[in-house]
Design a protein around this motif. Structure first.
Motif, mmCIF file in Angstrom:
data_model
loop_
_atom_site.group_PDB
_atom_site.id
_atom_site.type_symbol
_atom_site.label_atom_id
_atom_site.label_comp_id
_atom_site.label_asym_id
_atom_site.label_seq_id
_atom_site.Cartn_x
_atom_site.Cartn_y
_atom_site.Cartn_z
ATOM 1 N N HIS A 1 27.911 15.371 -5.031
ATOM 2 C CA HIS A 1 28.487 14.256 -5.786
ATOM 3 C C HIS A 1 29.820 13.779 -5.205
ATOM 4 C CE1 HIS A 1 25.534 15.105 -9.001
ATOM 5 N NE2 HIS A 1 25.831 16.379 -8.802
ATOM 6 N N ASP A 2 30.601 14.692 -4.650
ATOM 7 C CA ASP A 2 31.961 14.353 -4.217
ATOM 8 C C ASP A 2 32.018 13.611 -2.886
ATOM 9 O OD1 ASP A 2 32.983 15.616 -6.471
ATOM 10 O OD2 ASP A 2 33.126 17.561 -5.455
ATOM 11 N N GLU B 1 28.968 3.585 -2.349
ATOM 12 C CA GLU B 1 28.568 2.865 -3.558
ATOM 13 C C GLU B 1 28.797 3.675 -4.832
ATOM 14 O OE1 GLU B 1 27.472 -0.255 -3.387
ATOM 15 O OE2 GLU B 1 27.521 -0.315 -1.203
ATOM 16 N N GLY B 2 28.794 5.015 -4.721
ATOM 17 C CA GLY B 2 28.930 5.863 -5.903
ATOM 18 C C GLY B 2 27.593 6.083 -6.582
ATOM 19 N N GLU B 3 27.420 7.244 -7.171
ATOM 20 C CA GLU B 3 26.135 7.561 -7.793
ATOM 21 C C GLU B 3 25.984 6.872 -9.140
ATOM 22 O OE1 GLU B 3 26.775 11.671 -10.255
ATOM 23 O OE2 GLU B 3 26.622 11.839 -8.080
ATOM 24 N N LYS B 4 24.736 6.592 -9.483
ATOM 25 C CA LYS B 4 24.421 5.958 -10.761
ATOM 26 C C LYS B 4 23.959 7.013 -11.766
ATOM 27 C CE LYS B 4 25.163 1.837 -9.030
ATOM 28 N NZ LYS B 4 25.512 2.197 -7.652
ATOM 29 N N SER B 5 23.660 6.573 -12.978
ATOM 30 C CA SER B 5 23.248 7.484 -14.044
ATOM 31 C C SER B 5 21.907 8.142 -13.735
ATOM 32 C CB SER B 5 23.158 6.737 -15.375
ATOM 33 O OG SER B 5 24.418 6.227 -15.741
ATOM 34 N N LEU B 6 21.617 9.223 -14.431
ATOM 35 C CA LEU B 6 20.450 10.051 -14.159
ATOM 36 C C LEU B 6 19.145 9.274 -14.345
ATOM 37 C CD1 LEU B 6 20.094 13.753 -15.021
ATOM 38 C CD2 LEU B 6 18.207 12.229 -15.554
ATOM 39 N N TRP B 7 18.298 9.376 -13.318
ATOM 40 C CA TRP B 7 16.947 8.787 -13.336
ATOM 41 C C TRP B 7 16.147 9.610 -12.330
ATOM 42 C CZ3 TRP B 7 15.701 2.942 -11.937
ATOM 43 C CH2 TRP B 7 14.328 2.724 -12.114
ATOM 44 N N CYS B 8 15.484 10.647 -12.822
ATOM 45 C CA CYS B 8 14.873 11.644 -11.935
ATOM 46 C C CYS B 8 13.936 11.034 -10.906
ATOM 47 C CB CYS B 8 14.112 12.685 -12.751
ATOM 48 S SG CYS B 8 15.147 13.745 -13.773
ATOM 49 N N TYR C 1 26.133 11.980 9.217
ATOM 50 C CA TYR C 1 24.932 11.816 8.402
ATOM 51 C C TYR C 1 25.217 12.293 6.975
ATOM 52 C CZ TYR C 1 21.949 10.864 12.463
ATOM 53 O OH TYR C 1 21.368 10.293 13.563
ATOM 54 N N VAL C 2 24.443 11.767 6.041
ATOM 55 C CA VAL C 2 24.532 12.232 4.651
ATOM 56 C C VAL C 2 23.182 12.813 4.247
ATOM 57 C CG1 VAL C 2 26.405 10.766 3.843
ATOM 58 C CG2 VAL C 2 24.084 9.849 3.880
ATOM 59 N N ALA C 3 23.225 13.874 3.445
ATOM 60 C CA ALA C 3 21.999 14.529 2.990
ATOM 61 C C ALA C 3 22.175 15.008 1.565
ATOM 62 C CB ALA C 3 21.643 15.708 3.907
ATOM 63 N N GLY C 4 21.064 15.146 0.854
ATOM 64 C CA GLY C 4 21.111 15.618 -0.523
ATOM 65 C C GLY C 4 21.772 14.601 -1.440
ATOM 66 N N MET C 5 22.480 15.097 -2.451
ATOM 67 C CA MET C 5 23.125 14.199 -3.400
ATOM 68 C C MET C 5 24.174 13.332 -2.730
ATOM 69 S SD MET C 5 22.773 13.243 -6.440
ATOM 70 C CE MET C 5 23.534 11.647 -6.744
ATOM 71 N N PHE D 1 25.013 5.767 -1.048
ATOM 72 C CA PHE D 1 24.271 4.509 -1.053
ATOM 73 C C PHE D 1 23.969 3.982 -2.462
ATOM 74 C CE2 PHE D 1 23.545 5.958 3.246
ATOM 75 C CZ PHE D 1 23.636 4.775 3.968
ATOM 76 N N GLY D 2 24.514 4.611 -3.497
ATOM 77 C CA GLY D 2 24.399 4.059 -4.837
ATOM 78 C C GLY D 2 23.145 4.424 -5.592
ATOM 79 N N GLY D 3 22.508 5.534 -5.230
ATOM 80 C CA GLY D 3 21.337 5.992 -5.974
ATOM 81 C C GLY D 3 21.740 6.769 -7.215
ATOM 82 N N PRO D 4 20.817 6.961 -8.143
ATOM 83 C CA PRO D 4 21.118 7.735 -9.345
ATOM 84 C C PRO D 4 21.097 9.235 -9.086
ATOM 85 C CG PRO D 4 18.865 6.945 -9.413
ATOM 86 C CD PRO D 4 19.475 6.373 -8.169
ATOM 87 N N ARG D 5 21.625 9.985 -10.022
ATOM 88 C CA ARG D 5 21.533 11.442 -9.957
ATOM 89 C C ARG D 5 20.190 11.876 -10.528
ATOM 90 N NH1 ARG D 5 26.247 13.779 -13.661
ATOM 91 N NH2 ARG D 5 25.325 15.714 -12.856
#
Length: 260
Positions: free
Chosen positions: A170-171, A194-201, A220-224, A230-234
């Motif tokens: 997350h960080d 972009e920061g993570e968005k709200s939970l959407w499994c 490179y970025v991997a995992g959360m 890129f602004g995806g949800p958790r």
């Protein structure tokens, strides 16, 4: 045999220094020891890459230890269970494509498999900065986590690496450093994290894999970290995307290394 405290100390110091000195120049440096970083580290080490992991906490595993709200069970989907099973983690089918695993068994087995494959691990070490040349990340600036936490004015050390993986979750610690140093230059639609968005499994699991990529030359970025960049949800306590993301990052970097 009478045990000698001096001998014990000498062995620890000498062995650690051997590992550290041999890790000053790497193929891949992984920051963050969660499931994505562990899978990436194992896969790269098994292929022959010189790879080391830098984890700011004492223990590896990220949030996987606690399962969901400290119920120490995790869930993975059909596409990812094979990664756990190939290192010896037992999975239990739960119907509809869901599989569960004991989180303690999963984390400890992944750590063992990665280190036995050749991944070097430096825990209690924080990557506080990156080394850059001509707008490319070429290494990390590292310090002891207790030094960072206490705010001591102690100069850090630097390591060189052909590629760096931000697997800090997350960080997105490494991404944030690069964002500060070269504003607006990340490979995201807006040039910034972009920061993570709200939970959407469901969507989060898809995007974790899709967003696993190079976000700045050499980084490179991997995992959360991928979704937070890129602004995806958790996604909560389902870990298939994390495992698959680590494997994808390793494959992409291995190809960039020349697949040697």
């Amino acid at each position: 045999m009478e045990l000698d405290e001096r001998r014990i100390s000498r062995v620890i110091i000498e062995r650690f220094m051997e590992k550290l000195l041999d890790s000053v120049d790497l193929d891949v440096a992984i920051v963050g020891g969660g499931p994505a970083g562990l899978v990436a580290g194992r896969d790269l080490a098994m292929r022959g890459a010189k790879v080391a992991m830098f984890e700011r906490k004492l223990s590896l595993g990220g949030g996987m230890w606690g399962g969901g709200m400290m119920f120490n069970e995790i869930v993975v989907q059909e596409e990812a269970k094979g990664i756990l099973e190939e290192v010896g983690v037992r999975t239990v089918p739960q119907g509809d494509g869901y599989f569960s695993a004991d989180s303690v068994e999963a984390v400890s087995t992944l750590i063992s498999a990665a280190t036995r494959a050749g991944l070097r691990v430096f825990n209690c070490v924080t990557a506080e900065d990156v080394v850059m040349r001509e707008d490319r990340v070429i290494g990390l600036v590292i310090t002891w986590t207790p030094v960072e936490m206490s705010g001591l004015h102690v100069d850090p050390l630097a390591i060189r690496s052909r590629f760096v993986i931000d697997a800090t979750g997350h960080d997105i610690n490494v991404v944030r450093v690069v964002e500060r140093k070269v504003p607006g230059r990340l490979f995201t639609p807006t040039g910034v994290a972009e920061g993570e968005k709200s939970l959407w499994c469901h969507r989060a699991e898809q995007l974790t894999l899709e967003n696993t990529r190079e976000v700045f030359p050499g980084l490179y970025v991997a995992g959360m970290s991928a979704n937070a960049t890129f602004g995806g949800p958790r996604m909560g306590p389902i870990f298939g995307g994390m495992l698959l993301s680590g494997r994808k990052a390793a494959s992409m970097i291995w190809e960039a290394l020349g697949g040697r």
